[in-house]
Scaffold this motif. Structure first.
Motif, mmCIF file in Angstrom:
data_model
loop_
_atom_site.group_PDB
_atom_site.id
_atom_site.type_symbol
_atom_site.label_atom_id
_atom_site.label_comp_id
_atom_site.label_asym_id
_atom_site.label_seq_id
_atom_site.Cartn_x
_atom_site.Cartn_y
_atom_site.Cartn_z
ATOM 1 N N THR A 1 47.756 18.685 35.351
ATOM 2 C CA THR A 1 46.742 17.625 35.283
ATOM 3 C C THR A 1 47.160 16.411 36.095
ATOM 4 O O THR A 1 46.344 15.829 36.815
ATOM 5 C CB THR A 1 46.494 17.221 33.822
ATOM 6 O OG1 THR A 1 46.123 18.368 33.077
ATOM 7 C CG2 THR A 1 45.407 16.187 33.708
ATOM 8 N N LEU B 1 44.670 15.548 38.900
ATOM 9 C CA LEU B 1 43.705 14.527 38.493
ATOM 10 C C LEU B 1 44.300 13.134 38.312
ATOM 11 O O LEU B 1 43.550 12.184 38.114
ATOM 12 C CB LEU B 1 43.024 14.962 37.178
ATOM 13 C CG LEU B 1 42.284 16.298 37.228
ATOM 14 C CD1 LEU B 1 41.802 16.682 35.840
ATOM 15 C CD2 LEU B 1 41.124 16.232 38.200
ATOM 16 N N ASN C 1 46.209 8.943 34.606
ATOM 17 C CA ASN C 1 45.302 8.612 33.512
ATOM 18 C C ASN C 1 44.762 9.869 32.832
ATOM 19 O O ASN C 1 44.655 9.914 31.608
ATOM 20 C CB ASN C 1 44.145 7.746 34.009
ATOM 21 C CG ASN C 1 44.607 6.363 34.400
ATOM 22 O OD1 ASN C 1 45.631 5.882 33.916
ATOM 23 N ND2 ASN C 1 43.877 5.721 35.291
ATOM 24 N N CYS C 2 44.409 10.860 33.608
ATOM 25 C CA CYS C 2 43.911 12.114 33.029
ATOM 26 C C CYS C 2 45.017 12.852 32.289
ATOM 27 O O CYS C 2 44.758 13.506 31.284
ATOM 28 C CB CYS C 2 43.303 13.001 34.101
ATOM 29 S SG CYS C 2 41.701 12.419 34.662
#
Length: 135
Positions: free
Chosen positions: A55, A59, A62-63
């Motif tokens: 992740t 992404l 934050n994700c």
């Protein structure tokens, strides 16, 4: 998640066979697509990468924080559901077989101590206890 999947047909039965079948098929389709997307992302990374690493790289930070919070919530909800169910079954077992009435808190604590102890002892003890419980 296994226990909740077993309950889906029972919970959705009130809406009728057609709507229940459509919802179950839609649920299956979404889970299959999600599983294939996770597989694709996992295969793109080296061995040992976890969901957080994947992740973060795909992404952003934050994700990744959001994913870890979601995982913690999932683990908490699953543990709470199994402890609640196991504790109530244990209280019923004590009442029916031993004629001893114990509170839900005590039965949940006994459930956690017994099954937590089995898990703490390692995979062999989990394997043997599952063989005993499932035969």
């Amino acid at each position: 998640m296994g226990a909740s999947m077993l309950a889906l047909p029972l919970v959705s039965a009130g809406s009728g066979i057609l709507y229940s079948a459509i919802l179950l098929l839609a649920n299956w389709l979404i889970m299959t697509i999600t599983g294939l997307l996770i597989l694709e992302a996992t295969l793109a990374f080296k061995t040992g990468s976890n969901v957080g690493t994947i992740t973060r790289k795909l992404l952003g930070k934050n994700c990744e924080v959001f994913i870890w919070i979601a995982y913690m919530f999932l683990i908490y909800a699953t543990a709470a559901a199994y402890i609640s169910g196991g504790g109530s079954l244990l209280a019923i077992l004590f009442q029916e077989f031993f004629a001893i009435k114990i509170s839900f808190g005590v039965s949940a604590a006994i459930f956690c101590l017994v099954f937590g102890g089995i898990i703490f002892l390692g995979t062999n003890s989990v394997d043997y206890s599952m063989r005993i419980l499932l035969t």
